[in-house]
Design a protein around this motif. Structure first.
Motif: not given
Ligand SMILES: *Cc1c(COP(=O)(O)O)cnc(C)c1O
Length: 570
Positions: A30-36, A302-304, A370-372, A439-441, A461-468
């Motif tokens: 659904s979001g950051g947790l799953g992508i992580l 994956t993310w480059a 963009a994020r949840r 989504n991932m694409d 509230l942003e425990a980590s965040g990864t999109s940054g």
């Protein structure tokens, strides 16, 4: 004997996660947790770690998002077929749910790394003939249904997962619970730890809590008490029944209600939050527990974007296996960094034109968010003062938004509606788009293709965040509230810019919305836009710092090495 049997020869770390995002075709995140989780597994494969991962098959995915003309989110199932990507394993296992036997089967998917490493990922599935009709749907929707359904899913993941590993002959050296959803696996381990042949089985001392804790690692992701999964005991009695004696369960999982985080905390020898600040917040939430911090990361390859893959391959060829080498980004000529960015930007703008019909201007500073779509992420903070925003940005900047709200999250849906209404209202004055179905694409195109990555959560509230981190990897500087990973990654005016005051708060009761908005506008107007418009060399320096001072460190290779040395082999 199936070829998967070779995975059972060596003892493994079992990584449990309710959601895993490996690729866009397998929509079980659904979001950051799953992508992580997906990025964790990919780095584990790259590093040749002995791991096996488990999640739910979520046959209807999370959902596909459309946004109606009124700006309201509409949800559609994403039907996918495990058999297209995976093989069904021969052994099944059983759990008891509401007194009924529920059979569980597992699909195996192999994550292969160019380094030769391979990680099996098991997708648990109850859609089996012979199961009661309602039980066949337990593994349909990720985070679907009510609290009762959530408990059923967690029984399948935790208890079912631990049992199927055993049935298949896997030998497990550590159980890693990625968030509390899988905590019920500890009950299975407790029962295995039981000293047999003693008459008074009600005596809790017979279950070897320490021995179980030695086997378990727990990563918490939620910085507020309300965010942790909790189930009232009457519901637990009805749905789960008595797997271990009730007094013992209450002692380990909470007296009032079953708290999955408390259960995991009590039964893990190593516990961590997902950024330094989040570790502190978690300690304050759960006094008495030793809680460490390992900051999240993203999987570099994956993310480059394709443009940066080509750039890094040319100048820093070992980067995908050894992302620390990105620290040498200054050996890459400025023009090549800028060209790679222009490629990524054009790739995004083409996608935007195809999906929305809107033609953005490649010369304007383009900001991404963009994020949840959760209320605490405050995606509409930038609209706090429309007059000021237009004064600063009209004809000079453009914005790209995206993100899904959980189907039950009314506030999140209202947030999307407010953003899309502003987009319409300001049309002709400020160019903006909302991309559907983040989504991932979409993330893969969107994040590298903007010039600046914005984040405006309510602290802490942003425990980590990864999109940054994905942005930084592609030379996109962050412009963000000081929360989560950005507290560690931010160097003002070098890796990006902060929004609002320094991060001192431990609860949400202090809110800095007005201060944050003013700071956001001031920096955009006085620092960021002038740099972007008038000083190409200065901007490229920022881009390089994002890569060389953020991305070289905030990645899942570095993160996994820490999990190994600090948690798995302890
Ligand atoms: C990376 C990613 C996220 C996480 O974004 P945050 O800003 O860290 O919350 C969510 N969804 C998708 C599709 C992603 O790729």
């Amino acid at each position: 004997m199936g070829d998967w049997k070779r995975f059972t020869f060596e003892s493994r770390i079992a990584y449990f996660s309710m959601e895993i995002g490996l690729s866009n075709d397998i929509p079980t995140y659904s979001g950051g947790l799953g992508i992580l989780a997906g990025d964790t597994i990919k780095s584990a494969a790259d590093l040749n770690l002995p791991m096996v991962a488990l999640t739910l098959a979520s046959r209807k995915g999370y959902f596909r998002q459309k946004i109606g003309p009124d700006g309201w989110q509409q949800e559609y199932p994403v039907i996918w077929k495990p058999e297209q990507f995976m093989k069904l394993l021969p052994s099944k296992t059983l759990v008891t749910i509401e007194g009924r036997d529920v059979k569980i089967q597992a699909w195996i998917y192999k994550v292969k790394s160019p380094s030769g490493g391979e990680i099996p990922v098991l997708f648990l599935d109850t859609d089996i003939p012979g199961n009661a009709e309602q039980d066949r749907h337990i593994t349909d929707e990720l985070y679907g249904g009510d609290n009762r359904m959530r408990l059923k899913q967690e029984i399948v993941l935790g208890l079912g997962g631990a049992r199927i590993l055993d049935a298949l002959g896997f030998r497990i050296r550590k159980y890693h619970m990625n968030e509390g959803h899988a905590s019920l696996l500890t009950l299975e381990l407790l029962n295995r730890s039981r000293i047999p042949f003693i008459e008074n089985w009600e005596e809790p001392g017979l279950w070897d809590v320490r021995q179980v804790a030695e086997q378990c690692v727990f990563t918490t992701h939620t910085p507020v008490a309300a965010g942790h999964d909790r189930f009232p005991y009457p519901l637990v009695d009805e749905v789960l029944g008595e797997v271990i004696p009730t007094p013992l369960l209450r002692e380990l999982g909470g007296e009032e209600e079953l708290n999955m985080t408390v259960l995991a905390l009590n039964l893990s020898h190593y516990v961590n939050g997902v950024a330094k600040k989040h570790g502190e917040i978690s300690k304050a939430l759960f006094p008495g527990f030793e809680i460490h911090a390992i900051t999240n990361g993203v999987h570099p390859f994956t993310w480059a974007s394709p443009y940066f893959v080509a750039l890094f391959n040319r100048y820093l060829p070992s980067w995908a296996h050894e992302p620390e080498i990105l620290v040498r980004v200054d050996t890459i000529p400025d023009e090549d960094v800028w060209d790679a960015h222009c490629g990524a930007k054009a790739y995004l703008f083409q996608y935007i034109e195809e999906t929305t019909g809107v033609c953005l201007d490649p010369d304007l500073l383009t900001i991404g968010f963009a994020r949840r779509a959760a209320a605490y992420k405050r995606g509409d903070l930038i609209f706090s003062d429309l007059e000021r925003l237009l004064e600063i940005g009209s004809g000079k900047l453009q914005l790209v938004f995206g993100g899904k709200a959980h189907p039950h999250d009314q506030k999140g849906k209202e947030l999307i509606q407010r953003i899309t209404q502003k987009i319409n209202q300001l049309r002709g004055q400020l160019q903006m788009v909302y991309l559907e179905n983040y989504n991932m694409d979409v993330a893969y195109r969107l994040i590298p293709g903007v010039d600046l990555w914005l984040n405006t959560p309510i602290r802490p509230l942003e425990a980590s965040g990864t999109s940054g981190m994905k942005a930084a990897l592609n030379g996109v500087p962050n412009f963000s509230v000081l929360d989560g990973w950005w507290i560690e990654g931010h160097i003002e005016g070098k890796t990006g810019w902060s929004i609002g005051p320094p991060p001192t708060e431990m609860t949400v009761s202090e809110n800095h919305t007005d201060e944050d908005a003013v700071d956001l506008y001031d920096k955009l107007e006085q620092v960021i836009l002038p740099l972007y418009q008038n000083d190409r060399a200065g901007w490229v320096k920022m881009m390089k710092n994002a890569i060389g001072k953020n991305a070289y460190y905030f990645n899942t290779h570095v993160m996994m090495r820490r999990y190994v040395s600090e948690a798995y082999i302890r």
